[in-house]
Design a protein around this motif. Structure first.
Motif, PDB file in Angstrom:
ATOM      1  N   GLY A  22       0.781  -1.220   0.000  1.00 26.99           N
ATOM      2  CA  GLY A  22       0.000   0.000   0.000  1.00 26.99           C
ATOM      3  C   GLY A  22       0.814   1.272   0.000  1.00 26.99           C
ATOM      4  N   VAL A  50      -1.334  -1.900  -3.711  1.00 23.57           N
ATOM      5  CA  VAL A  50      -2.581  -1.200  -3.394  1.00 23.57           C
ATOM      6  C   VAL A  50      -2.260   0.293  -3.346  1.00 23.57           C
ATOM      7  CG1 VAL A  50      -4.369  -0.815  -1.647  1.00 23.57           C
ATOM      8  CG2 VAL A  50      -3.516  -3.127  -2.062  1.00 23.57           C
ATOM      9  N   TRP A 116     -14.162 -12.110   4.100  1.00 22.05           N
ATOM     10  CA  TRP A 116     -12.895 -12.191   3.391  1.00 22.05           C
ATOM     11  C   TRP A 116     -13.102 -12.857   2.034  1.00 22.05           C
ATOM     12  CZ3 TRP A 116      -8.509 -10.176   2.623  1.00 22.05           C
ATOM     13  CH2 TRP A 116      -7.546 -10.860   1.885  1.00 22.05           C
ATOM     14  N   THR A 118     -11.516 -12.734  -2.427  1.00 27.09           N
ATOM     15  CA  THR A 118     -10.741 -12.116  -3.494  1.00 27.09           C
ATOM     16  C   THR A 118     -11.710 -11.891  -4.644  1.00 27.09           C
ATOM     17  OG1 THR A 118     -10.051 -14.269  -4.343  1.00 27.09           O
ATOM     18  CG2 THR A 118      -8.542 -13.156  -2.841  1.00 27.09           C
ATOM     19  N   ASP A 119     -11.689 -10.715  -5.222  1.00 27.39           N
ATOM     20  CA  ASP A 119     -12.661 -10.369  -6.251  1.00 27.39           C
ATOM     21  C   ASP A 119     -12.551 -11.273  -7.467  1.00 27.39           C
ATOM     22  OD1 ASP A 119     -13.573  -8.338  -4.661  1.00 27.39           O
ATOM     23  OD2 ASP A 119     -12.596  -6.732  -5.766  1.00 27.39           O
ATOM     24  N   SER A 130      -8.764  -4.634  -8.982  1.00 31.39           N
ATOM     25  CA  SER A 130     -10.085  -4.057  -8.757  1.00 31.39           C
ATOM     26  C   SER A 130      -9.890  -2.596  -8.394  1.00 31.39           C
ATOM     27  CB  SER A 130     -10.809  -4.752  -7.600  1.00 31.39           C
ATOM     28  OG  SER A 130     -11.123  -6.073  -7.914  1.00 31.39           O
ATOM     29  N   THR A 144     -11.870  -1.378   4.719  1.00 32.79           N
ATOM     30  CA  THR A 144     -11.492  -2.383   3.737  1.00 32.79           C
ATOM     31  C   THR A 144     -10.045  -2.752   4.037  1.00 32.79           C
ATOM     32  OG1 THR A 144     -12.980  -1.481   2.070  1.00 32.79           O
ATOM     33  CG2 THR A 144     -11.172  -2.844   1.283  1.00 32.79           C
ATOM     34  N   HIS A 145      -9.782  -4.029   4.137  1.00 39.22           N
ATOM     35  CA  HIS A 145      -8.433  -4.505   4.439  1.00 39.22           C
ATOM     36  C   HIS A 145      -7.894  -5.278   3.249  1.00 39.22           C
ATOM     37  CE1 HIS A 145      -8.719  -3.481   8.723  1.00 39.22           C
ATOM     38  NE2 HIS A 145      -9.990  -3.802   8.580  1.00 39.22           N
ATOM     39  N   PHE A 146      -6.594  -5.293   3.112  1.00 37.23           N
ATOM     40  CA  PHE A 146      -5.926  -6.000   2.033  1.00 37.23           C
ATOM     41  C   PHE A 146      -4.853  -6.900   2.623  1.00 37.23           C
ATOM     42  CE2 PHE A 146      -7.605  -2.089   0.363  1.00 37.23           C
ATOM     43  CZ  PHE A 146      -8.191  -2.481  -0.820  1.00 37.23           C
ATOM     44  N   SER A 148      -1.283  -9.236   1.608  1.00 40.37           N
ATOM     45  CA  SER A 148      -0.230  -9.477   0.625  1.00 40.37           C
ATOM     46  C   SER A 148       0.120 -10.960   0.602  1.00 40.37           C
ATOM     47  CB  SER A 148       1.022  -8.669   0.970  1.00 40.37           C
ATOM     48  OG  SER A 148       2.094  -9.067   0.142  1.00 40.37           O
TER      49      SER A 148
END
Length: 166
Positions: A22, A50, A116, A118-119, A130, A144-146, A148
């Motif tokens: 990020g 991100v 949780w 993944t798109d 996305s 919103t969390h991401f 790695s």
């Protein structure tokens, strides 16, 4: 190296979050990007995975135009109530808990929110990215969390097969 990296040729500033992924990109208007600015954004995306762009005012067409600079766009999945929410723009998918005057959702996921995921990872060739564009943000929550997967893989002990090629 400092915590903020600036691309002088593109006139934009990339500020890493300090986490596994990020960065915030500052000093640009996504509606008016030159080639050098977009090259800086693409480089930042490859480095940080991100990116956050604050203070943008995009129309649906602006968002689609910016997104297309990364490559061909997929159509959004059919929403659970079977409607295409953004008429004429199948690339857009609205996530919202807002109801119209008839009590019908204007978007998907609503108050149930997504767990949780993944798109579109169920597709044989999932999209490479996305784009999320927030129109309304609650004063608290709604985060919103991401994650790695690169960092997760790199943290595996060597005995788990990290670094082996198959």
């Amino acid at each position: 190296m400092s915590s903020a990296a600036t691309s002088a040729r593109a006139g934009l500033e990339v500020v890493p979050t300090g986490a596994a992924l990020g960065a915030e990109v500052r000093g640009i208007d996504l509606r008016r990007l030159g080639e050098a600015e977009f090259a800086g954004i693409l480089k930042a995306w490859h480095a940080h995975a991100v990116l956050l762009f604050r203070g943008q005012s995009l129309t649906p067409d602006d968002l689609i135009d910016f997104s297309r600079r990364f490559g061909a766009l997929d159509h959004a999945p059919v929403q659970e109530h079977g409607q295409s929410i953004v008429a004429g723009r199948p690339e857009l998918y609205i996530v919202s808990n807002v109801l119209d005057d008839a009590g019908k959702p204007i978007g998907s996921l609503g108050n149930g929110e997504a767990v949780w995921h993944t798109d579109m990872s169920y597709l044989p060739r999932p999209p490479k990215a996305s784009m999320l564009y927030a129109l309304e943000i609650p004063p608290m929550g709604g985060d919103t969390h991401f994650a790695s997967m690169y960092a997760a893989y790199e943290s595996l002990p060597r005995r788990c097969g990290r670094g082996r090629r198959g």
